[in-house]
Motif scaffolding. Structure first.
Motif, mmCIF file in Angstrom:
data_model
loop_
_atom_site.group_PDB
_atom_site.id
_atom_site.type_symbol
_atom_site.label_atom_id
_atom_site.label_comp_id
_atom_site.label_asym_id
_atom_site.label_seq_id
_atom_site.Cartn_x
_atom_site.Cartn_y
_atom_site.Cartn_z
ATOM 1 N N ILE A 58 -9.795 -2.001 -9.189
ATOM 2 C CA ILE A 58 -8.598 -2.803 -9.460
ATOM 3 C C ILE A 58 -8.917 -4.269 -9.210
ATOM 4 C CG2 ILE A 58 -7.002 -0.936 -8.906
ATOM 5 C CD1 ILE A 58 -6.449 -2.372 -6.234
ATOM 6 N N ASN A 59 -8.046 -5.149 -9.712
ATOM 7 C CA ASN A 59 -8.288 -6.569 -9.498
ATOM 8 C C ASN A 59 -7.791 -6.994 -8.112
ATOM 9 O OD1 ASN A 59 -5.497 -7.414 -9.668
ATOM 10 N ND2 ASN A 59 -5.662 -7.199 -11.885
ATOM 11 N N GLU A 60 -8.249 -8.151 -7.676
ATOM 12 C CA GLU A 60 -7.952 -8.635 -6.330
ATOM 13 C C GLU A 60 -6.458 -8.828 -6.085
ATOM 14 O OE1 GLU A 60 -9.287 -12.226 -3.300
ATOM 15 O OE2 GLU A 60 -9.909 -12.309 -5.396
ATOM 16 N N SER A 61 -5.734 -9.338 -7.072
ATOM 17 C CA SER A 61 -4.298 -9.581 -6.870
ATOM 18 C C SER A 61 -3.536 -8.274 -6.668
ATOM 19 C CB SER A 61 -3.701 -10.389 -8.022
ATOM 20 O OG SER A 61 -3.798 -9.692 -9.236
ATOM 21 N N GLU A 62 -3.927 -7.221 -7.374
ATOM 22 C CA GLU A 62 -3.286 -5.919 -7.186
ATOM 23 C C GLU A 62 -3.605 -5.362 -5.808
ATOM 24 O OE1 GLU A 62 -1.018 -2.479 -8.113
ATOM 25 O OE2 GLU A 62 -1.043 -4.522 -8.887
ATOM 26 N N ALA A 63 -4.854 -5.494 -5.363
ATOM 27 C CA ALA A 63 -5.236 -5.022 -4.028
ATOM 28 C C ALA A 63 -4.426 -5.744 -2.953
ATOM 29 C CB ALA A 63 -6.724 -5.241 -3.805
ATOM 30 N N LYS A 64 -4.277 -7.051 -3.078
ATOM 31 C CA LYS A 64 -3.513 -7.819 -2.092
ATOM 32 C C LYS A 64 -2.041 -7.434 -2.109
ATOM 33 C CE LYS A 64 -6.695 -11.602 -1.635
ATOM 34 N NZ LYS A 64 -6.969 -13.017 -1.745
ATOM 35 N N ARG A 65 -1.512 -7.109 -3.272
ATOM 36 C CA ARG A 65 -0.116 -6.668 -3.365
ATOM 37 C C ARG A 65 0.076 -5.359 -2.601
ATOM 38 N NH1 ARG A 65 3.090 -3.328 -5.982
ATOM 39 N NH2 ARG A 65 1.467 -2.431 -7.257
ATOM 40 N N VAL A 66 -0.863 -4.436 -2.735
ATOM 41 C CA VAL A 66 -0.781 -3.166 -2.021
ATOM 42 C C VAL A 66 -0.897 -3.401 -0.512
ATOM 43 C CG1 VAL A 66 -1.902 -0.925 -1.638
ATOM 44 C CG2 VAL A 66 -1.627 -1.807 -3.963
ATOM 45 N N PHE A 67 -1.818 -4.289 -0.089
ATOM 46 C CA PHE A 67 -1.947 -4.601 1.333
ATOM 47 C C PHE A 67 -0.650 -5.175 1.901
ATOM 48 C CE2 PHE A 67 -6.735 -4.804 0.927
ATOM 49 C CZ PHE A 67 -6.957 -3.703 1.740
ATOM 50 N N ARG A 68 0.007 -6.050 1.142
ATOM 51 C CA ARG A 68 1.291 -6.621 1.602
ATOM 52 C C ARG A 68 2.334 -5.518 1.761
ATOM 53 N NH1 ARG A 68 0.050 -10.703 -2.022
ATOM 54 N NH2 ARG A 68 1.437 -9.824 -3.585
ATOM 55 N N TYR A 69 2.384 -4.601 0.808
ATOM 56 C CA TYR A 69 3.340 -3.500 0.887
ATOM 57 C C TYR A 69 3.059 -2.627 2.110
ATOM 58 C CZ TYR A 69 5.723 0.855 -0.080
ATOM 59 O OH TYR A 69 6.491 1.977 0.047
ATOM 60 N N LEU A 70 1.794 -2.267 2.333
ATOM 61 C CA LEU A 70 1.440 -1.443 3.490
ATOM 62 C C LEU A 70 1.786 -2.153 4.797
ATOM 63 C CD1 LEU A 70 -1.982 0.027 2.328
ATOM 64 C CD2 LEU A 70 0.193 1.248 2.562
ATOM 65 N N GLU A 71 1.582 -3.456 4.829
ATOM 66 C CA GLU A 71 1.924 -4.242 6.012
ATOM 67 C C GLU A 71 3.434 -4.193 6.258
ATOM 68 O OE1 GLU A 71 1.293 -8.714 6.270
ATOM 69 O OE2 GLU A 71 -0.562 -7.890 7.103
ATOM 70 N N GLU A 72 4.214 -4.310 5.190
ATOM 71 C CA GLU A 72 5.679 -4.271 5.305
ATOM 72 C C GLU A 72 6.170 -2.952 5.860
ATOM 73 O OE1 GLU A 72 7.563 -5.162 1.584
ATOM 74 O OE2 GLU A 72 6.563 -7.113 1.437
ATOM 75 N N ILE A 73 5.558 -1.848 5.455
ATOM 76 C CA ILE A 73 6.046 -0.541 5.915
ATOM 77 C C ILE A 73 5.360 -0.107 7.216
ATOM 78 C CG2 ILE A 73 6.739 0.206 3.612
ATOM 79 C CD1 ILE A 73 4.261 1.998 3.551
ATOM 80 N N GLY A 74 4.440 -0.929 7.723
ATOM 81 C CA GLY A 74 3.826 -0.643 8.997
ATOM 82 C C GLY A 74 2.662 0.315 8.967
ATOM 83 N N ASP A 75 2.133 0.638 7.802
ATOM 84 C CA ASP A 75 1.019 1.582 7.709
ATOM 85 C C ASP A 75 -0.348 0.922 7.753
ATOM 86 O OD1 ASP A 75 2.560 3.808 7.718
ATOM 87 O OD2 ASP A 75 2.318 4.285 5.586
ATOM 88 N N LEU A 76 -0.425 -0.391 7.736
ATOM 89 C CA LEU A 76 -1.708 -1.065 7.736
ATOM 90 C C LEU A 76 -2.446 -0.844 9.059
ATOM 91 C CD1 LEU A 76 -3.283 -2.632 5.698
ATOM 92 C CD2 LEU A 76 -2.371 -4.739 6.623
ATOM 93 N N GLU A 77 -1.712 -0.694 10.158
ATOM 94 C CA GLU A 77 -2.357 -0.450 11.450
ATOM 95 C C GLU A 77 -3.106 0.874 11.453
ATOM 96 O OE1 GLU A 77 1.189 -1.055 11.471
ATOM 97 O OE2 GLU A 77 0.784 -3.204 11.561
ATOM 98 N N ASP A 78 -2.672 1.842 10.665
ATOM 99 C CA ASP A 78 -3.318 3.148 10.622
ATOM 100 C C ASP A 78 -4.728 3.076 10.034
ATOM 101 O OD1 ASP A 78 -1.056 4.242 11.699
ATOM 102 O OD2 ASP A 78 -0.269 4.967 9.769
ATOM 103 N N LEU A 79 -5.054 1.988 9.325
ATOM 104 C CA LEU A 79 -6.363 1.856 8.721
ATOM 105 C C LEU A 79 -7.401 1.378 9.727
ATOM 106 C CD1 LEU A 79 -5.440 0.191 5.331
ATOM 107 C CD2 LEU A 79 -5.891 2.597 5.775
ATOM 108 N N GLU A 80 -6.979 0.884 10.865
ATOM 109 C CA GLU A 80 -7.919 0.334 11.847
ATOM 110 C C GLU A 80 -8.321 1.333 12.881
ATOM 111 O OE1 GLU A 80 -6.291 -3.330 13.279
ATOM 112 O OE2 GLU A 80 -6.163 -4.108 11.273
#
Length: 80
Positions: free
Chosen positions: A58-80
């Motif tokens: 996927i392109n970079e802008s789409e990847a960043k959009r998904v990261f923002r969404y995951l951050e909003e719902i609080g699931d980004l911490e699960d990746l660490e």
């Protein structure tokens, strides 16, 4: 529910067609991922990863959009 997560290809580890793998970064961590299903993936590309396999590029802008969404719902911490 199944979810594919975007990651940045940092290094190609194995270039054999069926065993192709790469070091892929997800936020603050890196993992070895099978990239055989995305033969055009190169260093610097973002790929969607599901259970250890890259399934699309996927392109970079789409990847960043998904990261923002995951951050909003609080699931980004699960990746660490």
């Amino acid at each position: 529910m199944c979810l594919g997560i975007p990651g940045l290809v940092e290094e190609i580890l194995n270039s054999e067609p069926l065993e192709r793998s790469a070091r892929v970064r997800f936020g603050g961590i890196s993992k070895e991922i099978n990239i055989a299903f995305v033969p055009t993936a190169a260093i610097g590309d973002y790929v969607i990863v599901h259970v250890g396999f890259a399934i699309s590029v996927i392109n970079e802008s789409e990847a960043k959009r998904v990261f923002r969404y995951l951050e909003e719902i609080g699931d980004l911490e699960d990746l660490e």
